[in-house]
Design a protein around this motif. Structure first.
Motif, PDB file in Angstrom:
ATOM      1  N   ASP A  90       0.539  18.407   1.231  1.00 43.47           N
ATOM      2  CA  ASP A  90       0.092  17.022   1.072  1.00 43.47           C
ATOM      3  C   ASP A  90       0.539  16.494  -0.298  1.00 43.47           C
ATOM      4  OD1 ASP A  90      -1.422  14.598   0.905  1.00 43.47           O
ATOM      5  OD2 ASP A  90      -2.872  15.446   2.323  1.00 43.47           O
ATOM      6  N   SER A  91       1.261  15.379  -0.297  1.00 44.43           N
ATOM      7  CA  SER A  91       1.738  14.792  -1.556  1.00 44.43           C
ATOM      8  C   SER A  91       0.763  13.776  -2.129  1.00 44.43           C
ATOM      9  CB  SER A  91       3.088  14.109  -1.327  1.00 44.43           C
ATOM     10  OG  SER A  91       2.952  13.008  -0.441  1.00 44.43           O
TER      11      SER A  91
ATOM     12  N   THR B 130       4.758   8.238  -2.918  1.00 43.99           N
ATOM     13  CA  THR B 130       5.361   9.567  -2.963  1.00 43.99           C
ATOM     14  C   THR B 130       6.527   9.625  -1.979  1.00 43.99           C
ATOM     15  OG1 THR B 130       3.799  10.396  -1.321  1.00 43.99           O
ATOM     16  CG2 THR B 130       3.188  10.646  -3.636  1.00 43.99           C
ATOM     17  N   HIS B 131       7.226  10.744  -1.961  1.00 38.23           N
ATOM     18  CA  HIS B 131       8.470  10.823  -1.195  1.00 38.23           C
ATOM     19  C   HIS B 131       8.283  10.611   0.309  1.00 38.23           C
ATOM     20  CE1 HIS B 131       6.820  14.886  -0.763  1.00 38.23           C
ATOM     21  NE2 HIS B 131       7.561  14.994   0.329  1.00 38.23           N
TER      22      HIS B 131
ATOM     23  N   ALA C 192       0.838  -1.194   0.000  1.00 38.65           N
ATOM     24  CA  ALA C 192       0.000   0.000   0.000  1.00 38.65           C
ATOM     25  C   ALA C 192       0.873   1.243   0.000  1.00 38.65           C
ATOM     26  CB  ALA C 192      -0.931  -0.010   1.202  1.00 38.65           C
ATOM     27  N   THR C 193       1.891   1.268   0.861  1.00 41.05           N
ATOM     28  CA  THR C 193       2.859   2.369   0.854  1.00 41.05           C
ATOM     29  C   THR C 193       4.230   1.800   0.515  1.00 41.05           C
ATOM     30  OG1 THR C 193       3.388   2.150   3.223  1.00 41.05           O
ATOM     31  CG2 THR C 193       1.576   3.615   2.624  1.00 41.05           C
ATOM     32  N   SER C 194       4.984   2.555  -0.237  1.00 42.04           N
ATOM     33  CA  SER C 194       6.321   2.095  -0.626  1.00 42.04           C
ATOM     34  C   SER C 194       7.194   3.299  -0.927  1.00 42.04           C
ATOM     35  CB  SER C 194       6.236   1.174  -1.851  1.00 42.04           C
ATOM     36  OG  SER C 194       5.732   1.885  -2.970  1.00 42.04           O
TER      37      SER C 194
ATOM     38  N   GLY D  18       5.852   8.377   6.392  1.00 37.73           N
ATOM     39  CA  GLY D  18       4.717   8.934   7.118  1.00 37.73           C
ATOM     40  C   GLY D  18       3.843   7.865   7.736  1.00 37.73           C
ATOM     41  N   MET D  19       3.564   6.808   6.983  1.00 37.80           N
ATOM     42  CA  MET D  19       2.734   5.732   7.525  1.00 37.80           C
ATOM     43  C   MET D  19       3.483   4.988   8.623  1.00 37.80           C
ATOM     44  SD  MET D  19      -0.390   4.704   6.960  1.00 37.80           S
ATOM     45  CE  MET D  19      -0.905   4.768   5.248  1.00 37.80           C
ATOM     46  N   ASP D  20       4.771   4.797   8.441  1.00 38.21           N
ATOM     47  CA  ASP D  20       5.568   4.149   9.491  1.00 38.21           C
ATOM     48  C   ASP D  20       5.539   4.974  10.777  1.00 38.21           C
ATOM     49  OD1 ASP D  20       6.186   2.128   7.758  1.00 38.21           O
ATOM     50  OD2 ASP D  20       8.219   2.825   7.316  1.00 38.21           O
TER      51      ASP D  20
END
Length: 587
Positions: A533-534, A478-479, A466-468, A484-486
């Motif tokens: 927000d990216s 995105t960068h 989902a995020t990478s 951010g999720m971590d």
């Protein structure tokens, strides 16, 4: 239902009566009395129209001021008239050629009901105004009144008001010429008058004798107390105004009430004894913040939505409730608890849930995005809340974050859903970063197409990250997405994040544009947009803000992830939401 028990007591009417109730439990109890029961509420507008279309006589006694509900009933009556030629009867509590309208306007209702419906646990046995003033006195430690309490209001005992409804219906069915309709169909439920000081003084004396307040004399409410205790300053002043009437029409049709304001003052003592002993608020904040785990049946048979239910025990029910769900690929463990606890401390209830296929809710295959399913899950939980007596069915706030922030906007725009307000923080509104047409894009597109093929053939979905990190396969790459999720997972105790989603979710994302629905928003709606927000870009937020005058648009100079617990703009985000709720949804 205090006015309804006289009607169902007549056995010849019982088989033809259909009741609308908010809970399955009460529906089953009513069925034991030989009545047909339908589960719903005044916000189920299509259901109201359908029921009205099937009825000759309709009693509207739940909420005098629910305009949309009355329109829904009138639509059903019109359909009935056009289909059958029948002229329906509407008996409305204080609130067309195809309807005969009769309005009952109660005054200050007092006394405690003890009829069959109360004994069966179906009906509430209390009125509103006097118990509310008793509850306020218990909270402030002294009885209160608006001004000097000199305003004059009429009053009626609860059982005698019930008699008025029965006599009115009997007169309608038997064509009593004294029963007027339309402009002649106003029937006041009143028999004597009182000054509000008399009520406040009676409360003060009764509670002082019980040792629950510090004085046997009431004091005037301060201006700020009117908002604190009555939600709106104007409602507090309302008790300081005069309201006078004469029940001439009601008595002309045979209604003959006997009890007076002296009986009303006497009724205050048992009310105070009951509320002081059984309904005292608790100050145990630890208990307040302990959620109740619940299972809400979803639209898919056998699949339940897992939810946490919070109630502010320091406030009295029914509560304004905030319905909350997680963002793309997340679950309710990822910071939603902290937001819910913040709202509960403000005096709101909260129900936080996982969608089907996500988190602790049922559903297979897992980790699969279905936008329509998620919107349906929100509606399911909202309906659940409206069926619970502990919640106010007319004061439901829908809340979402990131992808579910877009859901909040869509649901706010659904007029039939009739939510009271909505909040979307860093919401996805249909504008996101354009893909770079490189090898990573080709791999992601290939995975998405393969996932569609796999699922169409009945195989398990193809899951990707989902995020990478940038330039790697993932829905959010995105960068700052991965970091951010971590950070959310790291900052929130107990957070669990599988970080997987079906590859074909990119197709669902590409076709979902909540901003296009925003023009239909008619309830107060807060958008908190992050300028850096990216993932959820500014054009989408700008378009939503300008689409409806009911949208309040606030910005924070930060990124998508910094407004969550542990982020540097978390407190500022909470401040904006607090101010919005206090202004538009005060408790």
């Amino acid at each position: 239902m205090f006015s309804f028990h006289r009607i169902i007591a007549e056995q010849d009417l019982t088989p033809g009566v259909t009741t609308l109730v908010r809970s399955e439990e009460k529906a089953k109890l009513l069925e034991t009395l030989g009545l047909k029961a339908v589960v719903g509420n005044l916000n189920d507008l299509e259901l109201l129209t359908s029921l009205a279309e099937k009825a000759h006589v309709i009693f509207s006694v739940a909420d005098a001021d629910n305009y949309q509900a009355i329109l829904a009933l009138l639509r059903g009556m019109k359909k009935r008239h056009e289909t059958t030629g029948d002229v329906s009867v509407l008996i409305h509590t204080s609130g067309t050629g195809y309807v005969k309208g009769y309005i009952v306007i109660p005054s200050t209702i007092y006394g405690r009901a003890n009829h069959k419906l109360v004994q069966a646990g179906i009906s509430n046995n209390q009125s509103d105004q006097i118990p509310k003033l008793i509850s306020v006195a218990l909270q402030r430690g002294i009885a209160g009144m608006t001004g000097k309490g000199l305003s004059v209001w009429p009053d009626i005992e609860i059982g005698e008001l019930s008699d008025l409804y029965y006599i009115l219906l009997d007169g309608i069915l038997n064509k009593n010429p004294a029963v007027g309709s339309g402009v002649d169909g106003y029937n006041f439920g009143a028999n004597s008058e009182h000054q509000w000081y008399d009520i406040s003084k009676g409360i003060a004396v009764a509670l002082h004798e019980l040792g629950k307040v510090k004085s046997d004399d009431p004091t005037s409410f301060e201006k700020e107390e009117l908002t604190t205790y009555f939600r709106y300053e104007a409602l507090g002043y309302y008790l300081g105004s005069n309201s006078r009437c004469r029940a001439n029409h009601s008595k002309a049709i045979g209604w003959s009430p006997k009890k007076t304001s002296e009986d009303m003052v006497k009724s205050i003592i048992p009310e105070c004894e009951f509320l002081a002993m059984s309904n005292l608020p608790t100050s145990n904040l630890k208990e307040t913040l302990t959620p109740k785990s619940i299972k809400v049946p979803s639209a898919t048979p056998g699949w339940n939505l897992d939810a946490w239910q919070y109630v502010p025990e320091e406030k009295s029910a029914p509560y304004t409730v905030i319905v909350m769900a997680h963002g793309l690929s997340g679950n309710k463990t990822m910071g939603l608890k902290q937001f819910a606890e913040f709202f509960v401390k403000m005096g709101y209830a909260a129900v936080v849930f996982d969608y089907r296929r996500w988190g602790s809710s049922d559903g297979k295959p897992r980790q699969v995005l279905k936008v329509n399913e998620q919107l349906e899950d929100y509606r399911t939980v909202i309906k659940y809340c409206r069926q619970q007596p502990v919640f106010d069915p007319n004061r439901i706030v829908v809340w979402g974050t990131s992808f579910s922030g877009g859901h909040a906007v869509c649901l706010a725009a659904e007029r039939n859903l009739n939510v009271f307000a909505a909040i979307g923080q860093c919401p996805y509104l249909g504008e996101t970063v354009a893909p770079s047409y490189n090898f990573t894009f080709l791999k992601t597109a290939g995975c998405a197409i393969l996932d569609v093929i796999r699922q169409s053939l009945g195989f398990s979905p193809l899951l990707i990250n989902a995020t990478s990190e940038p330039k790697t396969v993932g829905v959010m790459n995105t960068h700052d997405s991965k970091a951010g999720m971590d950070a959310i997972v790291r900052n929130v105790e107990g957070a669990e994040y599988p970080n997987t989603i079906n590859a074909s979710s990119v197709f669902e994302l590409g076709s979902y544009s909540p901003k296009d629905k925003a023009k239909n928003i008619e309830c107060p709606t807060l958008i908190v947009h992050c300028l850096n927000d990216s993932l959820c870009l500014t054009p989408g937020a700008d378009a939503t803000a300008t689409a409806s005058p009911h949208v309040q648009y606030e910005t924070l100079d930060t990124n998508h992830f910094s407004i969550y617990p542990g982020g540097d703009m978390y407190e500022e985000n909470l401040k904006l939401q607090k101010e919005f709720l206090q202004k538009h949804v005060p408790v």
